[in-house]
Design a protein around this motif. Structure first.
Motif, PDB file in Angstrom:
ATOM      1  N   UNK A   3     -23.822  -1.857  11.582  1.00  0.00           N
ATOM      2  CA  UNK A   3     -22.695  -2.768  11.420  1.00  0.00           C
ATOM      3  C   UNK A   3     -23.112  -3.886  10.483  1.00  0.00           C
ATOM      4  N   UNK A   4     -22.292  -4.153   9.477  1.00  0.00           N
ATOM      5  CA  UNK A   4     -22.519  -5.271   8.565  1.00  0.00           C
ATOM      6  C   UNK A   4     -21.665  -6.435   9.036  1.00  0.00           C
ATOM      7  N   UNK A  35     -24.882 -11.668  -0.856  1.00  0.00           N
ATOM      8  CA  UNK A  35     -25.878 -11.122   0.067  1.00  0.00           C
ATOM      9  C   UNK A  35     -25.349  -9.853   0.730  1.00  0.00           C
ATOM     10  N   UNK A  36     -24.082  -9.870   1.145  1.00  0.00           N
ATOM     11  CA  UNK A  36     -23.481  -8.709   1.805  1.00  0.00           C
ATOM     12  C   UNK A  36     -23.436  -7.502   0.872  1.00  0.00           C
ATOM     13  N   UNK A  37     -23.086  -7.733  -0.386  1.00  0.00           N
ATOM     14  CA  UNK A  37     -23.016  -6.630  -1.344  1.00  0.00           C
ATOM     15  C   UNK A  37     -24.390  -5.985  -1.526  1.00  0.00           C
ATOM     16  N   UNK A  38     -25.432  -6.806  -1.597  1.00  0.00           N
ATOM     17  CA  UNK A  38     -26.785  -6.269  -1.760  1.00  0.00           C
ATOM     18  C   UNK A  38     -27.216  -5.471  -0.533  1.00  0.00           C
ATOM     19  N   UNK A  39     -26.907  -5.976   0.653  1.00  0.00           N
ATOM     20  CA  UNK A  39     -27.281  -5.286   1.884  1.00  0.00           C
ATOM     21  C   UNK A  39     -26.471  -3.995   2.034  1.00  0.00           C
ATOM     22  N   UNK A  40     -25.192  -4.039   1.691  1.00  0.00           N
ATOM     23  CA  UNK A  40     -24.321  -2.872   1.834  1.00  0.00           C
ATOM     24  C   UNK A  40     -24.803  -1.710   0.965  1.00  0.00           C
ATOM     25  N   UNK A  42     -27.617  -0.620   0.612  1.00  0.00           N
ATOM     26  CA  UNK A  42     -28.636   0.156   1.318  1.00  0.00           C
ATOM     27  C   UNK A  42     -28.022   1.349   2.035  1.00  0.00           C
ATOM     28  N   UNK A  43     -26.720   1.280   2.292  1.00  0.00           N
ATOM     29  CA  UNK A  43     -25.987   2.400   2.851  1.00  0.00           C
ATOM     30  C   UNK A  43     -26.091   2.563   4.352  1.00  0.00           C
ATOM     31  N   UNK A  44     -25.291   3.486   4.857  1.00  0.00           N
ATOM     32  CA  UNK A  44     -25.335   3.850   6.253  1.00  0.00           C
ATOM     33  C   UNK A  44     -24.459   3.037   7.177  1.00  0.00           C
TER      34      UNK A  44
END
Length: 114
Positions: A3-4, A35-40, A42-44
């Motif tokens: 969950x993001x 920050x959210x775009x970079x973490x997203x 990573x996928x999954x």
């Protein structure tokens, strides 16, 4: 389930990360769109909980990009403003302030299982 969580208020971000972790979600918390775009990337992620008003732009626009790249992504928006977004079909809106239990119920309403 990954969950993001995108929330720009640090205290609320920390509280919700802990609560969602206790519910069994694998939570990645972010305070900005960038920050959210970079973490997203990573996928999954199966679900995103996104504040509509972020310091670096619209949470709704962020979600539109996520959904375009990840069909089937479930989105729950939160906001202190009473107007729910309409640009992300199938999304759910939760008005702030809310009890953490209401967040769990809203996620269950999206049909996601942990």
């Amino acid at each position: 389930m990954k969950l993001l969580l995108v929330e720009d208020e640090p205290a609320l971000l920390s509280l919700l990360e802990r609560y969602l972790g206790r519910l069994g979600y694998e939570v990645a918390g972010c305070g900005t769109r960038a920050e959210a775009a970079a973490v997203f990337e990573q996928g999954g992620f199966a679900i995103a909980v996104i504040d509509l008003t972020l310091p670096d732009g619209s949470g709704e626009e962020l979600a539109k990009g996520f959904v375009a790249s990840t069909p089937g992504l479930k989105v729950l928006f939160t906001s202190g403003h009473p107007s729910a977004p309409t640009g992300v079909p199938g999304s759910v809106f939760l008005q702030k302030p809310f009890w953490p239990g209401a967040l769990g119920e809203a996620l269950a309403g999206l049909g996601v299982s942990r």
